[in-house]
Design an enzyme around this catalytic site. Structure first.
Site, PDB file in Angstrom:
ATOM      1  N   THR A   1       0.845  -1.198   0.000  1.00 49.08           N
ATOM      2  CA  THR A   1       0.000   0.000   0.000  1.00 49.08           C
ATOM      3  C   THR A   1       0.879   1.246   0.000  1.00 49.08           C
ATOM      4  O   THR A   1       2.087   1.177  -0.267  1.00 49.08           O
ATOM      5  CB  THR A   1      -0.999  -0.041   1.185  1.00 49.08           C
ATOM      6  OG1 THR A   1      -1.925   1.041   1.039  1.00 49.08           O
ATOM      7  CG2 THR A   1      -0.324   0.087   2.544  1.00 49.08           C
ATOM      8  N   ASN A   2       0.285   2.410   0.273  1.00 48.28           N
ATOM      9  CA  ASN A   2       1.051   3.655   0.311  1.00 48.28           C
ATOM     10  C   ASN A   2       0.524   4.518   1.455  1.00 48.28           C
ATOM     11  O   ASN A   2      -0.338   4.093   2.222  1.00 48.28           O
ATOM     12  CB  ASN A   2       0.965   4.377  -1.044  1.00 48.28           C
ATOM     13  CG  ASN A   2      -0.465   4.666  -1.425  1.00 48.28           C
ATOM     14  OD1 ASN A   2      -1.153   5.417  -0.762  1.00 48.28           O
ATOM     15  ND2 ASN A   2      -0.939   4.029  -2.496  1.00 48.28           N
ATOM     16  N   ARG A   3       1.034   5.742   1.543  1.00 48.07           N
ATOM     17  CA  ARG A   3       0.769   6.559   2.733  1.00 48.07           C
ATOM     18  C   ARG A   3      -0.514   7.380   2.667  1.00 48.07           C
ATOM     19  O   ARG A   3      -0.772   8.197   3.534  1.00 48.07           O
ATOM     20  CB  ARG A   3       1.938   7.526   2.951  1.00 48.07           C
ATOM     21  CG  ARG A   3       3.245   6.849   3.225  1.00 48.07           C
ATOM     22  CD  ARG A   3       4.359   7.886   3.315  1.00 48.07           C
ATOM     23  NE  ARG A   3       5.666   7.277   3.313  1.00 48.07           N
ATOM     24  CZ  ARG A   3       6.254   6.750   4.371  1.00 48.07           C
ATOM     25  NH1 ARG A   3       5.643   6.758   5.534  1.00 48.07           N
ATOM     26  NH2 ARG A   3       7.445   6.210   4.275  1.00 48.07           N
TER      27      ARG A   3
ATOM     28  N   ALA B   1      -4.531   7.523  -4.303  1.00 46.17           N
ATOM     29  CA  ALA B   1      -3.197   7.045  -4.640  1.00 46.17           C
ATOM     30  C   ALA B   1      -3.363   5.577  -5.026  1.00 46.17           C
ATOM     31  O   ALA B   1      -3.298   4.680  -4.174  1.00 46.17           O
ATOM     32  CB  ALA B   1      -2.265   7.213  -3.458  1.00 46.17           C
TER      33      ALA B   1
END
Ligand code: PMT
Length: 408
Positions: A203-205, A269
């Protein structure tokens, strides 16, 4: 429109009389709410005579069939505080509710505009700077003071903006409120989660804050909003929410919602790659990950777009931000790209604030300095509305010229 004009206790309170007069002159219903300190500068009788309604006496009074401290804020379409002293800003930022003005501000869901007025030393004090930043983050609009003569004959920054400026700014802000009525806006938010196995994900932030702020702003401006989100943040009021997990889920949800939409804003995102073959059972030991690209949802939307639909992409960059975003704008074939430097302090992932540049396919460039994500959302929607209006105008002109040609 129902306007509450809050007046706190500074010498600029005399200019609030002119603010009141101008709002009433423009056809609005105005109720002035004076703090105790304001009453030492300008008499209640002046505002009662000029405003539409008498000045309410205080917190405990009955008002409009209810109680003043909730009813005024609930019924307001716009709240303007002029002047807003350093003391008032501190009390508002702290969430105090011990007088009618502060209670009204806690209750209201209407746009709030504050017009600071104070001596230069106070205006520059870190406490005032921080209080204003906190209020801005919560979506409060600030009409900054000007430089000039201050109380006691001093000169410098801190003089309240002129009444004409305050009234024009406040009315322009509230005019935004209905400019998306009748449109359907689809917004994506949050970071997607791509399974490695039933336990782990890539995943991402992204927190989803920016996308949720856009959905909230679009709904406040009258749009029907579909929010496709992977975030656990609570949904803005009045917004239809579709929860998703992976890029594939988001692709499917956007593909279902976008065809009929007038506007699609891809603030999510979305992972650019994912494990090609996620394991069906928990992997023990070090897995060998083979990755594959995810479908480019935004580029797909641009290929399938219907005439008049406005497409907005984001670009999260850490270097050569504007140049890279410009290339993204062309490559993805969208109307607008909102670029944020996610390595800049206070900007990008998970902050309540953001700082963006909005690039248009028509060559336009709008810079939004560090402010709340809600205000960034409104700046993006201002650009969207300008394009919807231009499109409607072009369609009308084309229809008129076709009709004229036929008649000739
Ligand atoms: O969620 P927050 O914590 O509030 O943070 C906000 C944010 C930083 C996530 C947001 O402001 C932002 O920049 N969102 C886009 C992040 C991103 O994925 O940027 P990108 O440059 O990698 O992608 C460009 C655009 O293509 C984006 O609109 C993205 O949604 C879209 N995309 C990307 C990959 C993919 N497979 N499909 C897509 O549609």
């Amino acid at each position: 429109m129902r306007i509450v004009l809050g007046v706190s206790g500074g010498i600029a309170a005399y200019k609030a009389v002119e603010v009141c007069r101008r709002f009433v002159g423009a056809g609005h219903e105005v109720t002035a709410v004076l703090t105790d300190a304001a009453r030492r500068f300008v008499g209640e009788a002046t505002f009662s005579a000029l405003a539409t309604n008498p000045v309410p006496e205080g917190l405990w009074q009955r008002w409009d069939g209810g109680i003043a401290h909730t009813r005024l804020g609930q019924r307001a379409d716009l709240v303007v505080v002029a002047p807003a002293t350093a003391d008032f800003l501190a009390r508002y930022a702290a969430g105090m509710a011990d007088d009618l003005l502060s209670a009204t501000l806690l209750v209201t869901r209407a746009p709030v505009v504050v017009c600071p007025a104070m001596h230069t030393e106070m205006w520059e004090h870190p406490a005032v700077v921080e209080n204003l930043l906190a209020l801005r983050r919560r979506g409060v609009h600030v009409v900054p003071p000007e430089s000039g003569t201050l109380a006691g004959g001093d000169e410098g920054a801190g003089r309240m903006a002129e009444p004409a400026t305050i009234v024009a700014t406040a009315l322009a802000l509230s005019a935004r409120r209905c400019d998306l009525t009748g449109t359907h806006v689809v917004v994506s938010a949050g970071g997607t989660r791509e399974p490695i196995d039933p336990v782990r994900v890539i995943t991402n932030r992204s927190s989803g804050k920016q996308g949720h702020a856009i959905a909230e702003a679009a709904a406040a401006r009258g749009a029907r909003v579909t929010l496709v989100t992977s975030s656990a943040l609570s949904a803005p009021a009045g917004v239809e929410v579709v929860h998703v997990e992976s890029a594939a889920d988001m692709h499917a949800a956007i593909a279902a919602a976008a065809p009929g939409a007038d506007v699609v804003v891809m603030a999510a995102a979305v992972a650019d790659f994912r494990p090609k073959a996620p394991a069906a059972q928990k992997v023990h030991g070090l897995p060998e990950l083979v990755l594959e690209p995810t479908p480019d949802i935004l580029a797909g939307l641009a290929e399938a777009r219907r005439p008049g639909q406005v497409l907005v992409g984001f670009a999260a960059e850490t270097q050569d931000v504007v140049a890279r975003a410009r290339r993204k704008l062309e490559r993805k074939g969208v109307d607008l790209v909102v670029v944020n430097d996610v390595s800049a302090p206070g900007a990008g992932f998970d902050h309540d604030t953001n700082e963006v540049t909005i690039l248009g396919a028509d060559g336009s460039v709008a810079v939004v300095p560090l402010t709340s994500k809600r205000q960034v959302a409104d700046a993006i929607l201002d650009e969207v509305v300008a394009r919807l209006e231009r499109d409607a105008r072009d369609t009308r002109d084309a229809r008129d010229s076709k009709r004229d040609t036929k008649e000739d």
